[in-house]
Motif scaffolding. Structure first.
Motif, PDB file in Angstrom:
ATOM      1  N   PRO A   4      47.068  21.023   8.266  1.00  0.00           N
ATOM      2  CA  PRO A   4      46.010  21.300   7.280  1.00  0.00           C
ATOM      3  C   PRO A   4      46.027  22.740   6.776  1.00  0.00           C
ATOM      4  CG  PRO A   4      45.127  20.035   9.101  1.00  0.00           C
ATOM      5  CD  PRO A   4      46.518  20.440   9.502  1.00  0.00           C
ATOM      6  N   LEU A   5      46.444  23.693   7.615  1.00  0.00           N
ATOM      7  CA  LEU A   5      46.566  25.080   7.168  1.00  0.00           C
ATOM      8  C   LEU A   5      47.868  25.289   6.395  1.00  0.00           C
ATOM      9  CD1 LEU A   5      45.504  28.018   7.256  1.00  0.00           C
ATOM     10  CD2 LEU A   5      46.673  28.292   9.449  1.00  0.00           C
ATOM     11  N   ALA A   6      48.899  24.557   6.822  1.00  0.00           N
ATOM     12  CA  ALA A   6      50.227  24.751   6.218  1.00  0.00           C
ATOM     13  C   ALA A   6      50.262  24.308   4.754  1.00  0.00           C
ATOM     14  CB  ALA A   6      51.268  23.968   7.014  1.00  0.00           C
ATOM     15  N   PHE A   7      49.569  23.217   4.425  1.00  0.00           N
ATOM     16  CA  PHE A   7      49.634  22.743   3.032  1.00  0.00           C
ATOM     17  C   PHE A   7      49.082  23.771   2.046  1.00  0.00           C
ATOM     18  CE2 PHE A   7      50.352  18.443   4.828  1.00  0.00           C
ATOM     19  CZ  PHE A   7      51.464  18.111   4.086  1.00  0.00           C
ATOM     20  N   PRO A   8      47.863  24.329   2.267  1.00  0.00           N
ATOM     21  CA  PRO A   8      47.421  25.345   1.302  1.00  0.00           C
ATOM     22  C   PRO A   8      48.309  26.592   1.281  1.00  0.00           C
ATOM     23  CG  PRO A   8      45.785  25.049   3.045  1.00  0.00           C
ATOM     24  CD  PRO A   8      46.788  23.968   3.201  1.00  0.00           C
ATOM     25  N   ILE A   9      48.844  26.974   2.446  1.00  0.00           N
ATOM     26  CA  ILE A   9      49.763  28.130   2.434  1.00  0.00           C
ATOM     27  C   ILE A   9      50.976  27.805   1.555  1.00  0.00           C
ATOM     28  CG2 ILE A   9      51.394  29.456   3.847  1.00  0.00           C
ATOM     29  CD1 ILE A   9      49.322  29.595   6.046  1.00  0.00           C
TER      30      ILE A   9
ATOM     31  N   VAL B   3      51.556  21.861 -14.728  1.00  0.00           N
ATOM     32  CA  VAL B   3      51.276  22.891 -13.718  1.00  0.00           C
ATOM     33  C   VAL B   3      49.793  22.915 -13.353  1.00  0.00           C
ATOM     34  CG1 VAL B   3      51.539  25.342 -13.142  1.00  0.00           C
ATOM     35  CG2 VAL B   3      53.124  24.266 -14.738  1.00  0.00           C
ATOM     36  N   LYS B   4      48.933  22.729 -14.345  1.00  0.00           N
ATOM     37  CA  LYS B   4      47.500  22.861 -14.050  1.00  0.00           C
ATOM     38  C   LYS B   4      46.970  21.770 -13.118  1.00  0.00           C
ATOM     39  CE  LYS B   4      45.926  20.664 -18.305  1.00  0.00           C
ATOM     40  NZ  LYS B   4      45.782  20.937 -19.725  1.00  0.00           N
ATOM     41  N   LEU B   5      47.738  20.690 -12.965  1.00  0.00           N
ATOM     42  CA  LEU B   5      47.314  19.634 -12.041  1.00  0.00           C
ATOM     43  C   LEU B   5      47.488  20.026 -10.569  1.00  0.00           C
ATOM     44  CD1 LEU B   5      48.721  16.480 -13.862  1.00  0.00           C
ATOM     45  CD2 LEU B   5      46.361  17.236 -13.764  1.00  0.00           C
ATOM     46  N   LEU B   6      48.186  21.155 -10.329  1.00  0.00           N
ATOM     47  CA  LEU B   6      48.373  21.603  -8.945  1.00  0.00           C
ATOM     48  C   LEU B   6      47.049  21.925  -8.255  1.00  0.00           C
ATOM     49  CD1 LEU B   6      51.335  24.130  -9.325  1.00  0.00           C
ATOM     50  CD2 LEU B   6      51.356  22.123  -7.851  1.00  0.00           C
ATOM     51  N   LYS B   7      46.032  22.217  -9.060  1.00  0.00           N
ATOM     52  CA  LYS B   7      44.774  22.796  -8.578  1.00  0.00           C
ATOM     53  C   LYS B   7      44.213  22.152  -7.294  1.00  0.00           C
ATOM     54  CE  LYS B   7      40.140  23.817 -10.357  1.00  0.00           C
ATOM     55  NZ  LYS B   7      39.262  23.691 -11.535  1.00  0.00           N
ATOM     56  N   TRP B   8      44.105  20.836  -7.255  1.00  0.00           N
ATOM     57  CA  TRP B   8      43.446  20.187  -6.118  1.00  0.00           C
ATOM     58  C   TRP B   8      44.423  19.633  -5.086  1.00  0.00           C
ATOM     59  CZ3 TRP B   8      38.584  21.137  -5.167  1.00  0.00           C
ATOM     60  CH2 TRP B   8      37.767  21.555  -6.229  1.00  0.00           C
ATOM     61  N   GLY B   9      45.696  19.950  -5.237  1.00  0.00           N
ATOM     62  CA  GLY B   9      46.705  19.382  -4.335  1.00  0.00           C
ATOM     63  C   GLY B   9      46.554  19.805  -2.888  1.00  0.00           C
ATOM     64  N   ALA B  10      46.206  21.092  -2.667  1.00  0.00           N
ATOM     65  CA  ALA B  10      46.135  21.585  -1.290  1.00  0.00           C
ATOM     66  C   ALA B  10      45.046  20.870  -0.486  1.00  0.00           C
ATOM     67  CB  ALA B  10      45.929  23.097  -1.280  1.00  0.00           C
ATOM     68  N   PRO B  11      43.806  20.773  -1.016  1.00  0.00           N
ATOM     69  CA  PRO B  11      42.816  20.034  -0.217  1.00  0.00           C
ATOM     70  C   PRO B  11      43.152  18.561  -0.043  1.00  0.00           C
ATOM     71  CG  PRO B  11      41.808  20.883  -2.257  1.00  0.00           C
ATOM     72  CD  PRO B  11      43.185  21.456  -2.160  1.00  0.00           C
ATOM     73  N   ILE B  12      43.730  17.938  -1.062  1.00  0.00           N
ATOM     74  CA  ILE B  12      44.050  16.502  -0.919  1.00  0.00           C
ATOM     75  C   ILE B  12      45.082  16.307   0.201  1.00  0.00           C
ATOM     76  CG2 ILE B  12      45.082  14.488  -2.042  1.00  0.00           C
ATOM     77  CD1 ILE B  12      43.980  15.571  -4.719  1.00  0.00           C
ATOM     78  N   ALA B  13      46.159  17.085   0.156  1.00  0.00           N
ATOM     79  CA  ALA B  13      47.218  16.922   1.163  1.00  0.00           C
ATOM     80  C   ALA B  13      46.717  17.333   2.549  1.00  0.00           C
ATOM     81  CB  ALA B  13      48.441  17.743   0.772  1.00  0.00           C
ATOM     82  N   GLY B  14      46.020  18.461   2.631  1.00  0.00           N
ATOM     83  CA  GLY B  14      45.575  18.972   3.931  1.00  0.00           C
ATOM     84  C   GLY B  14      44.552  18.066   4.603  1.00  0.00           C
TER      85      GLY B  14
END
Lengths: 493, 156
Positions: A83-88, A262-273
């Motif tokens: 969960p920490l690795a995805f946003p990093i 590119v702008k769709l990247l925005k919510w990727g980190a919380p979804i994956a994490g």
């Protein structure tokens, strides 16, 4: 185990569904770009779910409960890393990788390494690192797939493996990454839901977290400790390697090319994490509850720690839920396998030939070569899994590390620091390859181990990163001039 | 808007951290373990800053320094608590339980697992449009000429 027809039926339906997705994706795949990066067509849910599902793998769904069973809470340190690795990874690579695919026709990780360092040597060495990692991971995934399916349908592991591989081969060889990402999305949803339901069942079975913690500590109190029964340094190495190494996994990083905008990247980190967090609850619950039962004499010790998940599902879970979760486990393995098949095919058909100067005469020719390469990777990994177990075992020890210690310095650091030089990149990948393989061979044949329980992958990740930075400083006079203008803009964006 | 050149401050700090980390790994023992854990979290912060340094140099450092500082700060406090409870009872014999786990394990489950992750997970969308993918950058990339292929030959 006896066949439960409800479980077998649900898993059968799931496999048929995957075949259906594969046939649809095959019709959608008309170019090499479609095959390798799905034509940059997906939104953030598909890409983020695909990234998390690929990282979860059979290691998480089958090996994870096994490691909890084997070492108590030590395995928490791998679960908590993701969960920490995805946003990093998103902060470090998200925008950069997507922009690389924006300014060039970049389809693979070695493509990005080539574009960043303008060097066929870097591309070739990266391709070799990725290919070795892919082969080892894939062979292990295929064996895990045979193990899980044989538990469900009651055949030998080899027959089960042939069935599963046939399904995966049909959808991957035909539909490439379009099939891969779409099936990952379905598989990811099943994993999250299945994991939460099973976690609740394990809490009920084990009598709650405190009871389970007390029970696993009956004979060895360290099982309930913060580092389990494993050496502290080893566990800390996992935390470092699996957090930073996430951004060096090609099956994760490669997905960042595929997003539509590119702008769709925005919510990727919380979804994956958050998805990974939810899906890792099952491995914690099953591993600890089964171990607790063994320690208190409720059940006999398992012969194989990896059997913890199938044992719990078949004995303590309603068949419908067990069927869904078995489908999720197969999904975890298949999502990782299809990513590796595509990445390995790209290595064989594109990266290595191009680093040697070979060019395809048409896109259609390249697409078909990729399909043949995908089929070859599957057959090759199957043969390796059954006939070259020493090689698979050796590479399996360093699979994640082979990716991490090559790709983190090259792209994680190199796409964010314009002072990284070509010479530094070549030295870093060479050090990664030699040290990972050398230490694995030394461990296998002469019993060599790094001191204090240090994990090979964490050690090589540190050493290869230091190598990139030091050699780049020594050769830095031309580092910035080596970068093409468009890539320079990505690096400094 | 012009291209900038990355400064070497973050990378030099990362290099120093990695060298100390390597030393801590090889040193082992209690000191090595504690030192290793703190070099890990320092490197997390520096790796994050490395990932955003071009954006920070273009716009402003303050939000990213605050974020990295918060991440490292949370992890530093959590690890301090973890080591304190772990070394109070390293064999975990008759431990005190908190929320279902021995205290040191509870720190891992409840403080180390999700709080630092949630901070970064939601910082990314919060900072995204203001800094990470600002409309200036989007326009600049839209206007850029595209190279049709990844090129077929290297310089070496």
């Amino acid at each position: 185990m006896a066949i439960d027809y409800i479980i077998a039926g649900i898993v059968g339906l799931y496999l048929v569904g995957m075949l259906g997705v594969g046939l649809w994706a095959t019709r959608e795949t008309n170019s090499t770009a479609d095959f390798l990066i799905a034509g940059k067509r997906f939104g953030i849910w598909a890409v983020a779910f695909s990234a998390f599902a690929s990282i979860m793998s059979g290691f998480g769904f089958i090996g994870g409960p096994g490691l909890f069973y084997q070492g108590g809470y030590a395995f928490l340190w791998i679960a908590i890393a993701a969960p920490l690795a995805f946003p990093i990874s998103w902060f470090v690579l998200g925008k950069k990788m997507r922009l690389m695919a924006e300014v060039r026709e970049i389809l693979t990780i070695p493509d990005a390494a080539y574009a960043r360092y303008n060097s066929n040597a870097v591309r070739g060495l990266t391709a070799v690192s990725v290919l070795l990692g892919v082969i080892s991971y894939l062979a292990v995934q295929l064996k895990a797939m045979g193990f899980v399916l044989s538990e469900i349908i009651g055949t030998s592991q080899f027959v089960a493996l042939l069935i599963a591989v046939s399904v995966i081969a049909i959808y991957t060889v035909g539909g490439g990454m379009i099939a891969g990402v779409m099936t990952d999305l379905v598989q990811g949803v099943i994993m999250v839901i299945g994991s939460i339901v099973v976690f609740a069942l394990t809490l009920n079975y084990g009598g709650g977290l405190e009871q389970m913690s007390r029970d696993i500590a009956v004979n060895d109190p360290t099982f309930a400790g913060a580092f389990g029964s494993f050496p502290v340094m080893l566990v800390l190495c996992w935390y470092f390697l699996f957090t930073i190494g996430n951004s060096g996994q090609p099956h994760m990083a490669h997905k960042l090319y595929m997003i539509r905008d590119v702008k769709l990247l925005k919510w990727g980190a919380p979804i994956a994490g958050l998805s990974y967090f939810a899906s890792s609850l099952m491995m914690l619950g099953i591993g600890i509850s089964v171990r607790a039962s063994v320690e208190t004499g409720g059940i006999a010790a398992l012969e194989n720690a990896d059997a913890a998940a199938p044992y719990f599902l078949t004995n303590f879970t309603p068949p419908v839920i067990a069927g869904i979760v078995f489908a999720a486990a197969l999904g975890a393995i298949m999502s990782t396998s299809d990513a590796f098949i595509n990445i390995g095919a790209a290595n064989m058909a594109r990266d290595i030939p191009e680093s040697l100067g070979y060019e395809f005469s048409s896109d259609s020719q390249e697409l078909w070569i990729h399909r043949i390469a995908a089929a070859s990777i599957i057959v090759g990994s199957l043969l390796l899994a059954y006939y070259a177990q020493i090689l698979v075992g050796l590479l399996g020890v360093v699979g994640w590390a082979l990716f991490a210690s090559a790709i983190v310095p090259l792209l994680g650091i190199g796409l964010n620091w314009d002072g990284a030089s070509r010479e530094g990149a070549i030295a870093a990948v060479a050090v990664s390859l030699v040290s990972n393989l050398g230490l694995a061979v030394a461990g296998e044949f002469v019993g060599f181990a790094l001191p204090n329980g240090v994990v090979i992958g964490a050690f090589t990740l540190v050493v290869s990163s230091i190598t990139l930075i030091v050699v780049s400083f020594v050769t830095s006079s031309s580092a910035r001039e080596q970068i093409a203008t468009d890539i320079y803009r990505v690096v400094t964006s | 808007m012009t291209d900038t050149t990355n400064s070497n401050g973050v990378i030099l700090a990362a290099l120093a951290t990695l060298v100390v980390m390597l030393g801590a790994m090889l040193l082992g023992g209690t000191v090595g373990q504690v030192l290793f854990s703190y070099t890990i979290i320092t490197f997390f912060g520096l790796y994050l800053l490395l990932g955003v340094q071009s954006t920070a140099e273009r716009y402003e450092w303050a939000p990213f320094l605050t974020l990295a500082g918060a991440l490292v700060g949370i992890l530093a406090v959590v690890f301090a608590a973890l080591w304190y409870f772990h070394f109070q009872n390293p064999t975990y014999t008759d431990p005190t339980y908190w929320l279902g786990f021995p205290r040191a394990t509870a720190i891992v489950v409840y403080a180390l697992w999700m709080p630092p992750a949630l901070l970064l997970m939601f910082a990314y969308p919060y900072l995204f449009e203001r800094f990470i993918w600002h409309e200036d950058q989007a326009e600049r990339f839209e206007q850029m000429e595209r190279t049709p292929t990844s090129a077929t030959t290297g310089d070496d």
